[in-house]
Design a protein around this motif. Structure first.
Motif, PDB file in Angstrom:
ATOM      1  N   GLY A 125       0.816  -1.207   0.000  1.00 40.41           N
ATOM      2  CA  GLY A 125       0.000   0.000   0.000  1.00 40.41           C
ATOM      3  C   GLY A 125       0.851   1.258   0.000  1.00 40.41           C
ATOM      4  O   GLY A 125       0.535   2.238  -0.692  1.00 40.41           O
ATOM      5  N   LEU A 126       1.950   1.256   0.758  1.00 41.86           N
ATOM      6  CA  LEU A 126       2.854   2.400   0.796  1.00 41.86           C
ATOM      7  C   LEU A 126       3.453   2.664  -0.585  1.00 41.86           C
ATOM      8  O   LEU A 126       3.523   3.816  -1.041  1.00 41.86           O
ATOM      9  CB  LEU A 126       3.959   2.139   1.828  1.00 41.86           C
ATOM     10  CG  LEU A 126       5.048   3.204   1.976  1.00 41.86           C
ATOM     11  CD1 LEU A 126       4.445   4.539   2.383  1.00 41.86           C
ATOM     12  CD2 LEU A 126       6.089   2.755   2.991  1.00 41.86           C
ATOM     13  N   ILE A 127       3.873   1.608  -1.253  1.00 48.52           N
ATOM     14  CA  ILE A 127       4.424   1.758  -2.601  1.00 48.52           C
ATOM     15  C   ILE A 127       3.350   2.266  -3.559  1.00 48.52           C
ATOM     16  O   ILE A 127       3.596   3.150  -4.395  1.00 48.52           O
ATOM     17  CB  ILE A 127       4.994   0.408  -3.096  1.00 48.52           C
ATOM     18  CG1 ILE A 127       6.206   0.012  -2.238  1.00 48.52           C
ATOM     19  CG2 ILE A 127       5.388   0.492  -4.574  1.00 48.52           C
ATOM     20  CD1 ILE A 127       6.703  -1.398  -2.513  1.00 48.52           C
ATOM     21  N   GLY A 128       2.124   1.743  -3.419  1.00 46.79           N
ATOM     22  CA  GLY A 128       1.029   2.185  -4.276  1.00 46.79           C
ATOM     23  C   GLY A 128       0.717   3.657  -4.096  1.00 46.79           C
ATOM     24  O   GLY A 128       0.492   4.379  -5.078  1.00 46.79           O
ATOM     25  N   VAL A 129       0.716   4.134  -2.847  1.00 49.29           N
ATOM     26  CA  VAL A 129       0.461   5.554  -2.589  1.00 49.29           C
ATOM     27  C   VAL A 129       1.559   6.404  -3.216  1.00 49.29           C
ATOM     28  O   VAL A 129       1.292   7.461  -3.808  1.00 49.29           O
ATOM     29  CB  VAL A 129       0.366   5.821  -1.073  1.00 49.29           C
ATOM     30  CG1 VAL A 129       0.371   7.316  -0.778  1.00 49.29           C
ATOM     31  CG2 VAL A 129      -0.899   5.182  -0.514  1.00 49.29           C
ATOM     32  N   GLY A 130       2.815   5.948  -3.094  1.00 47.92           N
ATOM     33  CA  GLY A 130       3.916   6.682  -3.714  1.00 47.92           C
ATOM     34  C   GLY A 130       3.743   6.805  -5.219  1.00 47.92           C
ATOM     35  O   GLY A 130       3.949   7.875  -5.798  1.00 47.92           O
ATOM     36  N   MET A 131       3.351   5.725  -5.877  1.00 47.24           N
ATOM     37  CA  MET A 131       3.123   5.752  -7.317  1.00 47.24           C
ATOM     38  C   MET A 131       1.923   6.611  -7.682  1.00 47.24           C
ATOM     39  O   MET A 131       1.866   7.221  -8.755  1.00 47.24           O
ATOM     40  CB  MET A 131       2.920   4.328  -7.830  1.00 47.24           C
ATOM     41  CG  MET A 131       4.135   3.439  -7.681  1.00 47.24           C
ATOM     42  SD  MET A 131       3.776   1.701  -8.044  1.00 47.24           S
ATOM     43  CE  MET A 131       3.348   1.790  -9.778  1.00 47.24           C
ATOM     44  N   LEU A 132       0.964   6.674  -6.773  1.00 46.88           N
ATOM     45  CA  LEU A 132      -0.274   7.386  -7.034  1.00 46.88           C
ATOM     46  C   LEU A 132      -0.091   8.901  -6.995  1.00 46.88           C
ATOM     47  O   LEU A 132      -0.659   9.627  -7.813  1.00 46.88           O
ATOM     48  CB  LEU A 132      -1.320   6.955  -6.004  1.00 46.88           C
ATOM     49  CG  LEU A 132      -2.788   7.320  -6.222  1.00 46.88           C
ATOM     50  CD1 LEU A 132      -3.325   6.650  -7.473  1.00 46.88           C
ATOM     51  CD2 LEU A 132      -3.605   6.884  -5.006  1.00 46.88           C
ATOM     52  N   ILE A 133       0.714   9.394  -6.064  1.00 44.83           N
ATOM     53  CA  ILE A 133       0.743  10.845  -5.853  1.00 44.83           C
ATOM     54  C   ILE A 133       2.132  11.454  -5.757  1.00 44.83           C
ATOM     55  O   ILE A 133       2.245  12.680  -5.679  1.00 44.83           O
ATOM     56  CB  ILE A 133      -0.035  11.216  -4.569  1.00 44.83           C
ATOM     57  CG1 ILE A 133       0.523  10.460  -3.375  1.00 44.83           C
ATOM     58  CG2 ILE A 133      -1.509  10.960  -4.721  1.00 44.83           C
ATOM     59  CD1 ILE A 133      -0.204  10.756  -2.086  1.00 44.83           C
ATOM     60  N   LEU A 134       3.201  10.676  -5.784  1.00 39.12           N
ATOM     61  CA  LEU A 134       4.544  11.230  -5.646  1.00 39.12           C
ATOM     62  C   LEU A 134       5.078  11.602  -7.020  1.00 39.12           C
ATOM     63  O   LEU A 134       5.322  10.734  -7.854  1.00 39.12           O
ATOM     64  CB  LEU A 134       5.471  10.228  -4.963  1.00 39.12           C
ATOM     65  CG  LEU A 134       6.838  10.744  -4.515  1.00 39.12           C
ATOM     66  CD1 LEU A 134       6.676  11.886  -3.534  1.00 39.12           C
ATOM     67  CD2 LEU A 134       7.645   9.622  -3.892  1.00 39.12           C
ATOM     68  N   GLY A 135       5.239  12.897  -7.268  1.00 44.60           N
ATOM     69  CA  GLY A 135       5.689  13.376  -8.571  1.00 44.60           C
ATOM     70  C   GLY A 135       7.205  13.402  -8.681  1.00 44.60           C
ATOM     71  O   GLY A 135       7.926  13.338  -7.675  1.00 44.60           O
ATOM     72  N   PRO A 136       7.742  13.555  -9.916  1.00 43.53           N
ATOM     73  CA  PRO A 136       9.190  13.556 -10.114  1.00 43.53           C
ATOM     74  C   PRO A 136       9.873  14.790  -9.542  1.00 43.53           C
ATOM     75  O   PRO A 136      11.068  14.771  -9.262  1.00 43.53           O
ATOM     76  CB  PRO A 136       9.322  13.516 -11.646  1.00 43.53           C
ATOM     77  CG  PRO A 136       8.038  14.087 -12.156  1.00 43.53           C
ATOM     78  CD  PRO A 136       6.992  13.669 -11.173  1.00 43.53           C
ATOM     79  N   GLY A 137       9.131  15.894  -9.359  1.00 40.52           N
ATOM     80  CA  GLY A 137       9.744  17.120  -8.856  1.00 40.52           C
ATOM     81  C   GLY A 137       9.612  17.282  -7.358  1.00 40.52           C
ATOM     82  O   GLY A 137       9.653  18.408  -6.849  1.00 40.52           O
ATOM     83  N   ALA A 138       9.438  16.195  -6.633  1.00 39.03           N
ATOM     84  CA  ALA A 138       9.225  16.278  -5.191  1.00 39.03           C
ATOM     85  C   ALA A 138      10.439  16.876  -4.488  1.00 39.03           C
ATOM     86  O   ALA A 138      11.577  16.495  -4.751  1.00 39.03           O
ATOM     87  CB  ALA A 138       8.925  14.892  -4.634  1.00 39.03           C
TER      88      ALA A 138
END
Length: 297
Positions: A125-138
């Motif tokens: 789930g943690l990995i899924g959330v990262g893929m869902l909302i973590l952008g490349p310019g973080a």
């Protein structure tokens, strides 16, 4: 109610919390966040207290304020501090470590089983959330990161202690106590940080009504009820639905595009929720006894 119905009802809480971003930005733009948090918790708690007509006894007041601090005051303060200093994706991804912390604290504090299946589901789930909302310019800010992690620990501790400290009252009454205590603690914090009131036009009133009712009293009643029936680990696994709900509502209401990576992340989140419920499902008595016998051998 069956366990599946309990899961569906509890899942309404994180789904409703996923709408908080849209409600805050579209109906309450620029509003002081801690003041909104206090207005979200205290009036809802007082209304529920008036409906339930039950106050905590002396032996419960201290524990109720501890829970109000962990689930509301500390959590909201850290949540908003992280939101100000970090991009939304980074803050939400750090907050998504909460189910892993709940698994550990539940094992330490209430002797809940800690299994590889549950931990793997939380990690997925943690990995899924990262893929869902973590952008490349973080971008990263160490104070913001610390605030996000403290907030996750605070809510995780509150989740587990809500199960450990179960008073002999209905879930609605327990929800009223915690919302009121959290609101009382949030008021001085809001007055110190930013005492402004949000703009009380039609949109602002509608936003506060949503946050106080569907996103406040009803959502937290479903959440605390779920903890008492399903256990903290199973309820924490449903928390991944909150960022998923936020992204899907942004797609449906605001017309925000979904990338293939986000779609894959959404699938991982749903898979983790399903796996988390299976991993945290109570075993039949016979199975538990067999497992204990194998452990003794």
């Amino acid at each position: 109610m069956t366990r599946n119905r309990d899961i569906l009802l509890t899942a309404l809480a994180p789904a409703a919390w996923g709408a908080t971003y849209i409600v805050s930005t579209e109906l309450l733009p620029g509003a002081p966040t801690l003041t909104v948090a206090a207005l979200r918790a205290l009036p809802a708690g007082l209304i529920l207290l008036a409906l339930t007509r039950a106050l905590p006894g002396r032996d419960w007041i201290g524990r109720v304020f501890v829970l109000g601090a962990l689930n509301f005051a500390i959590f909201f303060a850290c949540l908003f501090a992280a939101a100000y200093r970090l991009p939304g994706g980074v803050a939400a991804t750090l907050g998504a470590v909460q189910p892993l912390i709940v698994l550990l604290l539940a094992w330490l504090w209430i002797n809940a089983p800690l299994t590889w299946a549950a931990a793997s589901a939380a990690l997925m789930g943690l990995i899924g959330v990262g893929m869902l909302i973590l952008g490349p310019g973080a971008a990263f800010d160490w104070i913001g990161i610390a605030a996000a992690l403290v907030g996750a620990v605070s809510m995780a501790a509150g989740t587990v202690l809500t199960r450990r400290w179960q008073p002999p009252v209905p879930p609605l009454t327990f929800t009223a106590w915690q919302l009121t205590a959290g609101g009382i603690l949030l008021v001085p914090m809001a007055l110190i940080v930013d005492p402004r009131l949000p703009v009380m036009d039609t949109r602002g009133v509608l936003g506060l009504l949503w946050l106080g009712t569907a996103g406040g009293a009803l959502a937290y009643w479903a959440f605390f009820r779920g903890i008492s029936r399903l256990g903290p680990s199973a309820v924490a696994a449903l928390g991944f639905l909150s960022p998923l709900s936020a992204v899907l509502l942004g797609w449906v209401i605001l017309g925000q595009a979904l990338t293939p990576l986000q779609m894959l992340g959404a699938a991982l989140v749903l898979g983790s929720v399903w796996a988390g419920q299976r991993a945290n499902r109570p075993q039949p008595t016979g199975s538990r006894n067999a497992a204990l016998n194998r452990a003794r051998v």
